[in-house]
Scaffold this motif. Sequence first.
Motif, PDB file in Angstrom:
ATOM      1  N   ILE A  92      -0.660  10.960   5.008  1.00  0.00           N
ATOM      2  CA  ILE A  92      -0.855   9.728   5.794  1.00  0.00           C
ATOM      3  C   ILE A  92      -2.071  10.287   6.436  1.00  0.00           C
ATOM      4  O   ILE A  92      -1.698  11.091   7.315  1.00  0.00           O
ATOM      5  N   VAL A  93      -3.286   9.693   6.442  1.00  0.00           N
ATOM      6  CA  VAL A  93      -4.297   9.816   7.405  1.00  0.00           C
ATOM      7  C   VAL A  93      -4.762   8.652   8.217  1.00  0.00           C
ATOM      8  O   VAL A  93      -4.435   7.639   7.931  1.00  0.00           O
ATOM      9  N   THR A  94      -4.745   9.016   9.371  1.00  0.00           N
ATOM     10  CA  THR A  94      -4.930   7.768  10.296  1.00  0.00           C
ATOM     11  C   THR A  94      -6.222   8.019  11.173  1.00  0.00           C
ATOM     12  O   THR A  94      -6.698   9.078  11.214  1.00  0.00           O
ATOM     13  N   SER A  95      -6.717   6.833  11.915  1.00  0.00           N
ATOM     14  CA  SER A  95      -8.030   6.711  12.322  1.00  0.00           C
ATOM     15  C   SER A  95      -7.877   5.648  13.250  1.00  0.00           C
ATOM     16  O   SER A  95      -7.746   4.663  12.837  1.00  0.00           O
TER      17      SER A  95
ATOM     18  N   VAL B 155       0.833  -1.110  -0.081  1.00  0.00           N
ATOM     19  CA  VAL B 155       0.052  -0.064  -0.074  1.00  0.00           C
ATOM     20  C   VAL B 155       0.882   1.207  -0.190  1.00  0.00           C
ATOM     21  O   VAL B 155       0.469   2.316  -0.719  1.00  0.00           O
ATOM     22  N   VAL B 156       1.920   1.224   0.807  1.00  0.00           N
ATOM     23  CA  VAL B 156       2.910   2.330   0.642  1.00  0.00           C
ATOM     24  C   VAL B 156       3.451   2.885  -0.633  1.00  0.00           C
ATOM     25  O   VAL B 156       3.384   3.792  -1.086  1.00  0.00           O
ATOM     26  N   PHE B 157       4.111   1.456  -1.091  1.00  0.00           N
ATOM     27  CA  PHE B 157       4.630   1.488  -2.374  1.00  0.00           C
ATOM     28  C   PHE B 157       3.635   2.199  -3.381  1.00  0.00           C
ATOM     29  O   PHE B 157       3.917   3.128  -4.343  1.00  0.00           O
ATOM     30  N   LEU B 158       2.326   1.649  -3.539  1.00  0.00           N
ATOM     31  CA  LEU B 158       1.561   2.129  -4.504  1.00  0.00           C
ATOM     32  C   LEU B 158       1.198   3.701  -4.410  1.00  0.00           C
ATOM     33  O   LEU B 158       0.929   4.397  -5.475  1.00  0.00           O
ATOM     34  N   ALA B 159       1.097   3.994  -2.843  1.00  0.00           N
ATOM     35  CA  ALA B 159       0.618   5.371  -2.824  1.00  0.00           C
ATOM     36  C   ALA B 159       1.675   6.338  -3.184  1.00  0.00           C
ATOM     37  O   ALA B 159       1.545   7.181  -3.592  1.00  0.00           O
ATOM     38  N   LEU B 160       3.042   5.915  -2.887  1.00  0.00           N
ATOM     39  CA  LEU B 160       4.139   6.637  -3.681  1.00  0.00           C
ATOM     40  C   LEU B 160       4.079   6.790  -4.925  1.00  0.00           C
ATOM     41  O   LEU B 160       4.568   7.892  -5.433  1.00  0.00           O
TER      42      LEU B 160
ATOM     43  N   ARG C 240     -10.888   8.917  -1.936  1.00  0.00           N
ATOM     44  CA  ARG C 240     -10.058   9.564  -2.265  1.00  0.00           C
ATOM     45  C   ARG C 240      -8.547   8.950  -1.622  1.00  0.00           C
ATOM     46  O   ARG C 240      -7.282   9.515  -2.120  1.00  0.00           O
ATOM     47  N   CYS C 241      -8.535   7.882  -1.213  1.00  0.00           N
ATOM     48  CA  CYS C 241      -7.435   7.221  -0.275  1.00  0.00           C
ATOM     49  C   CYS C 241      -7.153   5.671  -0.604  1.00  0.00           C
ATOM     50  O   CYS C 241      -8.014   4.862  -1.267  1.00  0.00           O
ATOM     51  N   LEU C 242      -5.910   5.370  -0.765  1.00  0.00           N
ATOM     52  CA  LEU C 242      -5.754   3.803  -0.642  1.00  0.00           C
ATOM     53  C   LEU C 242      -5.951   3.782   0.872  1.00  0.00           C
ATOM     54  O   LEU C 242      -5.614   4.245   1.818  1.00  0.00           O
ATOM     55  N   TYR C 243      -6.410   2.224   1.165  1.00  0.00           N
ATOM     56  CA  TYR C 243      -6.854   1.932   2.555  1.00  0.00           C
ATOM     57  C   TYR C 243      -6.249   0.629   3.042  1.00  0.00           C
ATOM     58  O   TYR C 243      -5.875  -0.022   2.213  1.00  0.00           O
ATOM     59  N   HIS C 244      -5.778   0.816   4.266  1.00  0.00           N
ATOM     60  CA  HIS C 244      -5.103  -0.271   4.949  1.00  0.00           C
ATOM     61  C   HIS C 244      -5.536  -0.395   6.454  1.00  0.00           C
ATOM     62  O   HIS C 244      -5.433   0.837   7.163  1.00  0.00           O
TER      63      HIS C 244
ATOM     64  N   MET D 170       1.637   6.353  -7.040  1.00  0.00           N
ATOM     65  CA  MET D 170       0.470   6.755  -7.850  1.00  0.00           C
ATOM     66  C   MET D 170       0.338   8.205  -7.253  1.00  0.00           C
ATOM     67  O   MET D 170      -0.788   9.007  -7.729  1.00  0.00           O
ATOM     68  N   GLY D 171       1.057   8.765  -6.239  1.00  0.00           N
ATOM     69  CA  GLY D 171       0.720  10.024  -5.580  1.00  0.00           C
ATOM     70  C   GLY D 171      -0.742  10.059  -4.784  1.00  0.00           C
ATOM     71  O   GLY D 171      -1.497  11.148  -4.868  1.00  0.00           O
ATOM     72  N   ARG D 172      -1.256   8.900  -4.219  1.00  0.00           N
ATOM     73  CA  ARG D 172      -2.530   8.985  -3.522  1.00  0.00           C
ATOM     74  C   ARG D 172      -2.218   9.075  -2.065  1.00  0.00           C
ATOM     75  O   ARG D 172      -1.195   8.573  -1.465  1.00  0.00           O
ATOM     76  N   PRO D 173      -3.190   9.456  -1.187  1.00  0.00           N
ATOM     77  CA  PRO D 173      -3.103   9.687   0.106  1.00  0.00           C
ATOM     78  C   PRO D 173      -3.435   8.097   0.632  1.00  0.00           C
ATOM     79  O   PRO D 173      -4.222   7.355   0.045  1.00  0.00           O
ATOM     80  N   ILE D 174      -2.896   7.684   1.948  1.00  0.00           N
ATOM     81  CA  ILE D 174      -3.054   6.389   2.530  1.00  0.00           C
ATOM     82  C   ILE D 174      -3.943   6.951   3.795  1.00  0.00           C
ATOM     83  O   ILE D 174      -3.786   7.557   4.507  1.00  0.00           O
ATOM     84  N   LEU D 175      -5.203   5.868   3.904  1.00  0.00           N
ATOM     85  CA  LEU D 175      -5.963   6.098   5.092  1.00  0.00           C
ATOM     86  C   LEU D 175      -5.509   4.734   5.818  1.00  0.00           C
ATOM     87  O   LEU D 175      -5.644   3.743   5.346  1.00  0.00           O
TER      88      LEU D 175
END
Length: 304
Positions: free
Chosen positions: A177-180, A29-34, A193-197, A36-41
């Motif tokens: 990086i968005v955390t919850s 997920v981290v690799f794809l976000a970097l 809008r985010c990649l999720y993990h 693709m330029g997408r946020p990670i949730l």
Amino acid sequence: MAPLPTSIDDTLKLLSAGSYVADRSLATVVFLALRMGRPILLEGEAGVGKTEIAKVLSKVLGRTLIRLQCYEGLDVSSAVYEWNYAGQMMAIRLAEAEGAVDRARLEDDVFSEHYLVKRPLLQALAPDVAGPPVLLIDELDRTDEAFEAFLLEVLSDFQVTIPELGVIKAEHPPIVIVTSNRTREIHDALKRRCLYHWVGYPNAERELQILKAKAPRAPARLSREIVGFVQAIRSQDLFKAPGVAETLDWASALVELDAVALDPAIVSDTLGVLLKYQDDIQRMQGSRVKAILDEVKAGATAKA
């Protein structure tokens, strides 16, 4: 500024260089976000290492870390921008004292970037000599849905709209990086809008690797027993099971006490480092601690 990883294996090595022991699914997920330029949730229980990922990426990539710590009542003026009202009033009074009458020009002057106070989200969109920063939006679930809706523009287009200035857009998108902790559900519009993990509790093998990386002073036997004990009590009926952060704190505390192995007395004396609710501590006191510890030691002996 370090280059971005070119594969999942490179991402695992990159995180490992920052002493973060990740599984392959998280590294993917981290690799794809970097790439693709997408946020990670990242969602998961408190203390499982969600926030740490942003800190590690900032460190190993040589990027600035910009952190927005969320809380109930967080608004635009605290998260994005506000105007330097004192400076604006001073400029208006000076202009009036000098006899300036061009109100349109005065309005343009006082609502310029010179008087704009940038908060974390706007700071993350600004150019940085170290490269696009790492923006950590921490514990988003603590805010309300109105603020979450405001974030949609930031997370989809990496821009914010300031009525007096217009649209401010990042030339190069930050790493977001968005955390919850999932105290409430995050809206689907933001999730899209985010990649999720989901970051779960680590298994025993990975938790032992984390302990070796983060608490190298702990003796090998003590580390194995700490991991075994923590893994065992996570299956108990507790209000809040200990996260990895508590495991590391407990290991550090036991090292300070010169412990080389666990025994019922030292576990009972230090449960307040591992558990954060009195009901959980009382539930684990006495014979229950001894019973779990006996099982841990028996398991360790059988493996040996």
